[in-house]
Design an enzyme around this catalytic site. Sequence first.
Site, PDB file in Angstrom:
ATOM      1  N   GLY A  43       0.690  -1.310  -0.013  1.00  0.00           N
ATOM      2  CA  GLY A  43       0.102  -0.373   0.505  1.00  0.00           C
ATOM      3  C   GLY A  43       0.367   1.255  -0.242  1.00  0.00           C
ATOM      4  O   GLY A  43      -0.057   2.111   0.389  1.00  0.00           O
ATOM      5  N   SER A  44       1.789   1.156   0.039  1.00  0.00           N
ATOM      6  CA  SER A  44       3.187   2.403  -0.022  1.00  0.00           C
ATOM      7  C   SER A  44       1.925   3.569  -1.372  1.00  0.00           C
ATOM      8  O   SER A  44       2.073   4.842  -0.894  1.00  0.00           O
ATOM      9  CB  SER A  44       4.552   1.977  -0.592  1.00  0.00           C
ATOM     10  OG  SER A  44       4.264   1.910  -2.012  1.00  0.00           O
ATOM     11  N   ASN A  45       2.208   3.118  -2.530  1.00  0.00           N
ATOM     12  CA  ASN A  45       1.280   4.189  -3.461  1.00  0.00           C
ATOM     13  C   ASN A  45       0.062   5.359  -3.088  1.00  0.00           C
ATOM     14  O   ASN A  45       0.109   5.487  -2.803  1.00  0.00           O
ATOM     15  CB  ASN A  45       0.592   3.018  -4.543  1.00  0.00           C
ATOM     16  CG  ASN A  45       2.073   2.674  -5.865  1.00  0.00           C
ATOM     17  OD1 ASN A  45       2.187   3.993  -6.315  1.00  0.00           O
ATOM     18  ND2 ASN A  45       2.631   2.222  -5.905  1.00  0.00           N
ATOM     19  N   LEU A  70      -8.181  -9.554 -10.968  1.00  0.00           N
ATOM     20  CA  LEU A  70      -8.955  -8.913 -12.456  1.00  0.00           C
ATOM     21  C   LEU A  70     -10.232  -8.717 -11.752  1.00  0.00           C
ATOM     22  O   LEU A  70     -11.066  -8.346 -11.503  1.00  0.00           O
ATOM     23  CB  LEU A  70      -9.307 -10.748 -13.311  1.00  0.00           C
ATOM     24  CG  LEU A  70     -10.167  -9.880 -15.352  1.00  0.00           C
ATOM     25  CD1 LEU A  70      -8.210  -8.993 -15.172  1.00  0.00           C
ATOM     26  CD2 LEU A  70      -9.948 -10.603 -15.770  1.00  0.00           C
ATOM     27  N   ILE A  71     -11.134  -7.212 -12.367  1.00  0.00           N
ATOM     28  CA  ILE A  71     -11.854  -6.203 -12.229  1.00  0.00           C
ATOM     29  C   ILE A  71     -13.366  -6.974 -12.830  1.00  0.00           C
ATOM     30  O   ILE A  71     -13.303  -6.740 -14.209  1.00  0.00           O
ATOM     31  CB  ILE A  71     -11.985  -4.805 -12.620  1.00  0.00           C
ATOM     32  CG1 ILE A  71     -10.463  -4.257 -11.620  1.00  0.00           C
ATOM     33  CG2 ILE A  71     -12.527  -3.989 -12.522  1.00  0.00           C
ATOM     34  CD1 ILE A  71     -10.747  -4.771 -10.283  1.00  0.00           C
ATOM     35  N   ASN A  96      -4.720   2.197 -13.474  1.00  0.00           N
ATOM     36  CA  ASN A  96      -4.561   1.165 -12.439  1.00  0.00           C
ATOM     37  C   ASN A  96      -2.500   1.258 -12.982  1.00  0.00           C
ATOM     38  O   ASN A  96      -2.308   2.694 -13.833  1.00  0.00           O
ATOM     39  CB  ASN A  96      -4.061  -0.514 -13.818  1.00  0.00           C
ATOM     40  CG  ASN A  96      -3.457  -1.178 -12.929  1.00  0.00           C
ATOM     41  OD1 ASN A  96      -3.416  -1.589 -11.942  1.00  0.00           O
ATOM     42  ND2 ASN A  96      -3.115  -2.149 -13.040  1.00  0.00           N
ATOM     43  N   HIS A 150       0.770  -0.427 -13.315  1.00  0.00           N
ATOM     44  CA  HIS A 150       1.939  -1.271 -13.957  1.00  0.00           C
ATOM     45  C   HIS A 150       3.400  -0.834 -13.276  1.00  0.00           C
ATOM     46  O   HIS A 150       3.705   0.318 -14.303  1.00  0.00           O
ATOM     47  CB  HIS A 150       1.035  -1.761 -15.654  1.00  0.00           C
ATOM     48  CG  HIS A 150       1.618  -2.928 -15.045  1.00  0.00           C
ATOM     49  ND1 HIS A 150       1.136  -4.824 -14.907  1.00  0.00           N
ATOM     50  CD2 HIS A 150       2.467  -3.932 -16.328  1.00  0.00           C
ATOM     51  CE1 HIS A 150       2.307  -5.780 -15.432  1.00  0.00           C
ATOM     52  NE2 HIS A 150       3.247  -4.811 -15.611  1.00  0.00           N
ATOM     53  N   ASP A 183      -4.018  -5.120 -18.021  1.00  0.00           N
ATOM     54  CA  ASP A 183      -3.117  -4.111 -18.659  1.00  0.00           C
ATOM     55  C   ASP A 183      -3.250  -4.177 -20.086  1.00  0.00           C
ATOM     56  O   ASP A 183      -2.484  -3.451 -20.937  1.00  0.00           O
ATOM     57  CB  ASP A 183      -1.656  -4.905 -18.265  1.00  0.00           C
ATOM     58  CG  ASP A 183      -1.648  -5.280 -16.705  1.00  0.00           C
ATOM     59  OD1 ASP A 183      -0.416  -6.129 -16.383  1.00  0.00           O
ATOM     60  OD2 ASP A 183      -2.247  -4.391 -16.321  1.00  0.00           O
ATOM     61  N   GLU A 214       6.639   5.332  -9.239  1.00  0.00           N
ATOM     62  CA  GLU A 214       5.825   5.737  -8.865  1.00  0.00           C
ATOM     63  C   GLU A 214       5.042   6.012  -7.901  1.00  0.00           C
ATOM     64  O   GLU A 214       4.005   7.447  -7.783  1.00  0.00           O
ATOM     65  CB  GLU A 214       5.011   3.596  -8.467  1.00  0.00           C
ATOM     66  CG  GLU A 214       5.235   2.952  -9.431  1.00  0.00           C
ATOM     67  CD  GLU A 214       5.395   1.570  -8.866  1.00  0.00           C
ATOM     68  OE1 GLU A 214       5.053   1.289  -7.059  1.00  0.00           O
ATOM     69  OE2 GLU A 214       4.720   0.350  -9.305  1.00  0.00           O
TER      70      GLU A 214
HETATM   71  C1  GRF Z   1       3.929  -1.820  -7.418  1.00  0.00           C
HETATM   72  O1  GRF Z   1       4.662  -1.803  -8.154  1.00  0.00           O
HETATM   73  C2  GRF Z   1       2.713  -1.434  -8.635  1.00  0.00           C
HETATM   74  O2  GRF Z   1       2.675  -1.147  -9.903  1.00  0.00           O
HETATM   75  C3  GRF Z   1       1.704  -2.759  -8.588  1.00  0.00           C
HETATM   76  O3  GRF Z   1       1.782  -3.247  -7.077  1.00  0.00           O
HETATM   77  C4  GRF Z   1       2.548  -2.626  -6.909  1.00  0.00           C
HETATM   78  C5  GRF Z   1       1.747  -2.120  -5.293  1.00  0.00           C
HETATM   79  O4  GRF Z   1       3.341  -1.433  -4.794  1.00  0.00           O
HETATM   80  N1  GRF Z   1       0.785  -2.944  -9.568  1.00  0.00           N
HETATM   81  P1  GRF Z   1       2.482  -0.757  -2.734  1.00  0.00           P
HETATM   82  O5  GRF Z   1       1.566  -1.709  -2.721  1.00  0.00           O
HETATM   83  O6  GRF Z   1       1.654   0.374  -3.281  1.00  0.00           O
HETATM   84  O7  GRF Z   1       3.770  -0.446  -2.575  1.00  0.00           O
END
Ligand code: GRF
Length: 190
Positions: free
Chosen positions: A12-14, A87-88, A102, A104, A145, A174
């Site tokens: 969940g860092s993003n 998959l959604i 999304n 990727h 994707d 990201e």
């Molecule tokens: C990211 O590398 C994203 O590109 C991929 O899953 C990872 C999620 O990382 N789809 P985080 O859970 O947000 O740290």
Amino acid sequence: MKHIAIFASGSGSNAEKISEYFAERSDVQITLILTNNPQAGVIERARRLHIPVVVFDRKTFYETDRILDLLKNNKIDLIVLAGFMMLIPASMVEAFPDRMVNIHPALLPKFGGKGMYGHFVHEAVVANKEKESGITIHYVNQHYDEGNIIFQTSCEVTETDNADSVADKIHVLEHQHFPRVVDEVLSSLS
Ligand code: GRF
């Protein structure tokens, strides 16, 4: 007020970076964080960020409308998939046309599709002796994707790189770009 729901299956860092980006904004709210993984690190992050978390199982996601109804009842304007491994369902894609994005961790269309996620992607990039990798942010359709690409940026892959070092470079990209691109997509919504 625009409402965002973030789906994540892992750390969940993003999700956290996106939440931090919008923290001072009165016109945007991270309304929900949803996960299929009861052990996901994103749950603790959401709790720390005081964002409601919904944990659901495969049966609920694919055999009921409960998640879709939850999104509608919370007036979600944009769904963000940030490391979400399922998959959604078509019903959700149809309910959110060009309102689901999304990220990727590679330069699609290379290194995409079923099974190409997380470390597997970086291992394939290194095994292929690629000179670059990067990130792709795209709209979501009913195939892994394959939605229209919104944003891509790349990083160098050197002979001394391994999957872990590529993963570190990708995470930097990201965290640097995803929140801003989400903001740009939100601004484009009517
Ligand atoms: C990211 O590398 C994203 O590109 C991929 O899953 C990872 C999620 O990382 N789809 P985080 O859970 O947000 O740290």
